[in-house]
Scaffold this active site. Sequence first.
Site, PDB file in Angstrom:
ATOM      1  N   CYS A  82     -15.001   4.898 -78.591  1.00 15.55           N
ATOM      2  CA  CYS A  82     -15.475   6.281 -78.662  1.00 15.55           C
ATOM      3  C   CYS A  82     -16.245   6.639 -79.941  1.00 15.55           C
ATOM      4  CB  CYS A  82     -14.329   7.262 -78.487  1.00 15.55           C
ATOM      5  SG  CYS A  82     -12.964   6.669 -77.512  1.00 15.55           S
TER       6      CYS A  82
ATOM      7  N   ARG B 265      -5.953  -4.082 -79.636  1.00 15.84           N
ATOM      8  CA  ARG B 265      -4.826  -3.178 -79.881  1.00 15.84           C
ATOM      9  C   ARG B 265      -3.563  -4.005 -80.074  1.00 15.84           C
ATOM     10  NH1 ARG B 265      -5.970   1.331 -75.163  1.00 15.84           N
ATOM     11  NH2 ARG B 265      -8.103   1.792 -75.845  1.00 15.84           N
TER      12      ARG B 265
HETATM   13 ZN   LIG Z   1     -13.462   7.144 -75.371  1.00 15.13          ZN
END
Ligand SMILES: [Zn+2]
Length: 564
Positions: free
Chosen positions: A262, A291
């Site tokens: 993002c 992650r």
């Molecule tokens: Zn996103």
Amino acid sequence: MRHSASHVMAEAVLSIFPEAKFAIGPAIEDGFYYDFELPRPLTPEDLPVIEQKMREIIKADLPFSHREITKDEAKKLFADQPYKLELIDEITDDKVGIYQQGDFIDLCRGPHVNSTGEIKAFKLTSIAGAYWRGDEHNTMLQRIYGVAFGSQDELDQYLAKIEEAKRRDHRKLGRELDLFLIPEEIGGGLVIYTPKGGRIRTVIEDFWRQEHFANGYEILYTPHIGLSKLWDISGHLDFYKENMYSPITIDEQEYYLKPMNCPFHMLAYKSRTRSYRELPLRWAELGTVYRYERSGVLSGLMRVRGFTQDDAHIICTPEQMDPEVTEVLRFSLYMLHTFGFDKFKVYLATRPADAVGEVKRWEDAQKALRRVIEENNLAYEVDEGGGAFYGPKIDIKIEDALGREWQATTIQFDFNEPERFDMLYVGADGKEHRPYMIHRALLGSWERFFGLLIEHYAGAFPTWLAPVQVKIIPVADRHLEYAKRILDEMKGRGIRAEVDDRSERMNLKIRQAQMEKVPYMIVAGDKEVEGNTVAVRRRNGEQLPPQPLADFIEVLIKEISSRQ
Ligand SMILES: [Zn+2]
Ligand SMILES: [Zn+2]
């Protein structure tokens, strides 16, 4: 009944290993387990012996009796059971509950069935290592898992389902069909796609890109690492740090591996002033993210540490929000249908107490999400207040061949990032406005989706996805030339074909192609060479009538282009 079965198992284990120390034995979905410290490692051969002992205890139909005793009495009773003593010490009451069947006594709150005879059908299924209290600093115990049902029929059905799950297991099929590797030397949860898996992924990605361009998306490429400053602005270092890996220092500055794409997209949006005329923007990326997942939860392709999301961000005006949500759900269902999934369950998560952003925007977004779910007649559940603090979302879970649910699509509003990055557009009124932003992933992560696809098709991919679509098998060496001609014609038409030119028996080659789950086999012998025809066999053994090569190629092309 399941928990009672765990007591019976503990009694059986104790009768076989009198020096056993036993820890805890709860009921779990479909069954039970019990953790033991034993004088030697158990092997699968021990399970039938324990089962036999359990059957004797069940046959004796011993009543389960309950008593409350003082903690001191309990400590005496369990004097040689260190795990029980630890548990007793933690009980805040003066009294502790015990259950007894026959001579076996366990520390337990219950409840239990009346007697051991009420345990109707059970089976011990596996042995695993388990740290006491799940803490790796503690002793490793041996856990025995079992299942128990109210009738033999139910147990048989359950066991058949487990067998089917094993047959479809993507880890097993991934090895057998040579699709991917998760080598120890790289580290847990990091995947290599081998050529056949790579081929399938390429087919999926090509289709994905084509559909995204056709649906008004543009594609972005962004780096794998970004400065800590970026993750400060985005807020990830505040609310997502435990999922991120330690920073890499370059020129005395700290860079983090990206857990999400993002922030890069936000920066691209902010690179210049945006007008309402440019909106909606639909920006997609096959972005590889990293992650942290605990090593204990890593599982094949389903839970990994590095994965590629089919990510996108939709940035739009308030008026465009409603039609965009409609469109993104339609797109998502179309994609999932194309891959053969048709059973979905949708979860709508709404505004939590600690939410950020205007209430009005939350409500409009939730209304839009609920409306599209209902318009598409999808079964859904609402998780009231279960949304992330930054926006409501819907998750679409796919139901697989065994009725298990897997996360695929997410459509997530975000009222936080547009604020943090101060994203604006100039409206028709000449003033600056805050756009709506929606994160969405349709198939989710490539890795999990690939795992799901493997299990869904049990490795027998439809022709358009199959890494090898046609295996050409010459009957004898003199047919090799013809086989190669078929290969050239097929390759010229973009069909993924291979010739099996080994000097093995034809039947063996056919069997091997079937094991590789190749959709079509072409057997080329004298008759075929003479008539310029092909004898085609499907992987299920079905024999198609002999036909001209050109005709079969047309059939195949049609099948592939209609994504069958
Ligand atoms: Zn996103
Ligand atoms: Zn109990």
